[in-house]
Design a protein around this motif. Structure first.
Motif, PDB file in Angstrom:
ATOM      1  N   ASN A   1     -15.452   3.378   7.142  1.00  0.00           N
ATOM      2  CA  ASN A   1     -14.941   3.192   8.492  1.00  0.00           C
ATOM      3  C   ASN A   1     -13.466   2.831   8.565  1.00  0.00           C
ATOM      4  N   TYR A   2     -12.952   2.175   7.535  1.00  0.00           N
ATOM      5  CA  TYR A   2     -11.557   1.706   7.572  1.00  0.00           C
ATOM      6  C   TYR A   2     -10.900   1.959   6.213  1.00  0.00           C
ATOM      7  N   ARG A   3     -10.888   3.186   5.773  1.00  0.00           N
ATOM      8  CA  ARG A   3     -10.430   3.472   4.413  1.00  0.00           C
ATOM      9  C   ARG A   3      -9.003   2.980   4.135  1.00  0.00           C
ATOM     10  N   PRO A   4      -8.022   3.204   5.021  1.00  0.00           N
ATOM     11  CA  PRO A   4      -6.664   2.702   4.719  1.00  0.00           C
ATOM     12  C   PRO A   4      -6.635   1.181   4.555  1.00  0.00           C
TER      13      PRO A   4
ATOM     14  N   ARG B   1      -1.810   9.452  -1.712  1.00  0.00           N
ATOM     15  CA  ARG B   1      -0.547   8.970  -2.280  1.00  0.00           C
ATOM     16  C   ARG B   1      -0.420   7.454  -2.141  1.00  0.00           C
ATOM     17  N   ALA B   2      -0.751   6.946  -0.957  1.00  0.00           N
ATOM     18  CA  ALA B   2      -0.683   5.495  -0.741  1.00  0.00           C
ATOM     19  C   ALA B   2      -1.675   4.773  -1.649  1.00  0.00           C
ATOM     20  N   GLU B   3      -2.880   5.327  -1.777  1.00  0.00           N
ATOM     21  CA  GLU B   3      -3.892   4.712  -2.639  1.00  0.00           C
ATOM     22  C   GLU B   3      -3.453   4.714  -4.098  1.00  0.00           C
ATOM     23  N   GLY B   4      -2.808   5.804  -4.524  1.00  0.00           N
ATOM     24  CA  GLY B   4      -2.366   5.886  -5.908  1.00  0.00           C
ATOM     25  C   GLY B   4      -1.397   4.779  -6.263  1.00  0.00           C
TER      26      GLY B   4
ATOM     27  N   ALA C   1       6.010   2.647 -11.316  1.00  0.00           N
ATOM     28  CA  ALA C   1       4.651   2.181 -11.574  1.00  0.00           C
ATOM     29  C   ALA C   1       3.642   2.908 -10.724  1.00  0.00           C
ATOM     30  N   GLY C   2       4.074   3.441  -9.573  1.00  0.00           N
ATOM     31  CA  GLY C   2       3.124   4.090  -8.688  1.00  0.00           C
ATOM     32  C   GLY C   2       2.740   5.478  -9.154  1.00  0.00           C
ATOM     33  N   VAL C   3       1.517   5.863  -8.844  1.00  0.00           N
ATOM     34  CA  VAL C   3       1.035   7.205  -9.152  1.00  0.00           C
ATOM     35  C   VAL C   3       0.949   7.963  -7.836  1.00  0.00           C
TER      36      VAL C   3
END
Length: 490
Positions: free
Chosen positions: A43-46, A81-84, A486-488
């Motif tokens: 319901n609120y993945r972000p 992208r944000a999750e990575g 550091a981000g993927v």
């Protein structure tokens, strides 16, 4: 409602580790926690991903990473992208054994998409000492290398540049060490060769990490006292703390730098000592706890004004076999941290005892009586650290807080917050004492200042927009602390 749902999940992710608690079993905890993870992710993945930037515990951080990677197809390209970036930043903060367990779980679940392989590759590439990981986390590294099809030569054409700038022949050493250790008569990397020699040479085991050397010492029949004294220089601070008491039993000298330990972990160590030992070492233990608290308080030390605390040391703070005395350890650590934060500090333990260092789980939970005493001191802040099972008499604490907030102090001259170290699986939440008093879950006292800020959202006076803005700010701070690259973003 959306804000309440997210806060419900965050409180669970801070407190619950899926293990048995005093009032609920492990199966109940796991079932309740799994439901919350699925509900909030769908319901609120972000916001579910953004919770990686909060002070949630390592167990739930690993679960969130796993669920996000397992369901990557449900996310948009922008969300991925944000999750990575969040996943990479959180993995960099997790203990290595936890990350290797996560990689094994991903392999068992057959999660092997391109993004997962990139995350595993980048995390392993950032490890400061691949040889140490190969020795200390051998099974985990083998699993990750197989699952993500990773090269193990360091990606430098078979050569690795060492800290002294010298190049040494190390072509395929890690691969041979993990998958075919008998292929080489010796290894160029000293740590890998020490592991090889430790199978038949006792002296070599003292060049290995403590946890690895322990197994070799048992195989060689080395006495515990002799082993602990010789391996002491190779121990980490946490290892020294963990084995200090067993070392005393074997009359071995293993000293731990207590003042440098994390506050809540140090409180757990203190509670594991007998009352006689605590009394005999009062100066040392109190000094270490206060030093850890001052270090945690940092620039906020002495800025909180007049603070009163109601701290739960009732029998239910015994916890469980898996989380022995954890609620009491959290309360003890909060006690010393609040002492450091406050200009004037007034603690009240539910048992009525005055000596915090000699705290132990005992008796019922008369929260209402202690709240009356604390509020009589007219503090600027009142912090309650308890599992919320008010039972002497039942419900008195809620009534005291309701009357105080609605009739005696409607202007809110005294800010009241309840920090609860125990997740209530039946209610999918941490137990609240009163609707007018904000409640937040707490596991480590080090997170107390941030949790007091987060708890204001639980009062029901702010909506999802404010909560989202708070989470966005925490995400920016969280990612800003990471080094470039550091981000993927796969």
């Amino acid at each position: 409602m959306a804000a309440e749902d997210v806060l419900l999940f965050v409180n669970a992710a801070i407190t619950s580790t899926g293990q048995r608690e005093f009032h609920s079993g492990a199966d109940e905890q796991q079932l309740s926690l799994d439901f919350l993870h699925a509900y909030v992710r769908i319901n609120y993945r972000p916001l579910y991903a953004a919770s990686l930037a909060l002070d949630i515990n390592d167990h739930n951080a690993a679960l969130i990473v796993r669920r996000l990677l397992e369901t990557a197809g449900e996310a948009t390209a922008q969300e991925r992208r944000a999750e990575g970036r969040l996943i990479a930043a959180r993995l960099a903060r997790l203990p290595a054994p936890r990350v290797y367990r996560l990689f094994r779980a991903l392999r068992a679940a057959k999660v092997n998409n391109r993004r997962t392989r990139a995350i595993m590759r980048d995390w392993l590439a950032a490890r400061p000492d691949p040889a140490l990981d190969a020795v200390k986390y051998r099974a985990g590294l083998k699993c990750a290398a197989r699952h993500a099809h990773l090269p193990l030569d360091g990606g430098r054409g078979g050569e690795r540049r060492h800290g002294d700038g010298e190049r040494r022949d190390g072509d395929g050493e890690l691969g041979d060490f993990l998958f075919a250790p008998g292929r080489r008569k010796q290894f160029a990397t000293p740590l890998l060769d020490a592991w090889r020699r430790a199978h038949y040479e006792q002296g070599a085991l003292y060049e290995l990490p403590f946890t690895v050397a322990e197994g070799f010492a048992a195989a060689h029949g080395i006495g515990r006292r002799a082993f602990l004294e010789r391996i002491a220089p190779r121990m980490t601070r946490l290892e020294r703390l963990r084995v200090q008491e067993s070392a005393r039993a074997h009359r071995a000298e293993v000293s731990a730098e207590l003042g440098a330990m994390p506050l809540t972990r140090l409180a757990s160590y203190v509670l594991g000592l007998s009352l006689d030992d605590r009394a005999a070492r009062r100066g040392e233990l109190t000094g270490a706890l206060r030093a850890a608290a001052r270090r945690t308080a940092g620039a906020q030390a002495g800025t909180w004004g007049r603070v009163a605390a109601v701290l739960d040391d009732s029998f239910s703070t015994t916890g469980s076999r898996q989380k022995r005395r954890r609620p009491l350890a959290t309360a003890l650590a909060c006690h010393f941290l609040l002492e450091a934060l406050a200009e004037c500090y007034l603690p009240r333990w539910t048992s009525g005892r005055q000596d915090a260092l000699l705290a132990y789980p005992y008796g019922p939970t008369p929260l209402g009586m202690r709240l009356l005493e604390a509020l009589e001191d007219a503090p600027e802040r009142l912090v309650i650290v308890s599992d919320g099972w008010d039972n002497a008499p039942p419900g008195l604490a809620g009534e005291v807080l309701r009357i105080w907030r609605t009739r005696l102090d409607p202007e809110g001259r005294t800010s009241v917050v309840h920090l609860n170290p125990v997740y209530d699986a039946a209610d999918f939440a941490v137990r609240r004492l009163a609707a007018a008093v904000p409640t937040a879950g707490v596991r480590n006292a080090e997170d107390l200042p941030a949790l007091v800020q987060l708890a204001r959202f639980a009062e029901g006076r702010t909506g999802l927009t404010d909560l989202r803005a708070h989470l966005d700010d925490r995400v920016r701070q969280f990612l800003a602390e990471e080094t470039d690259g550091a981000g993927v973003t796969v």
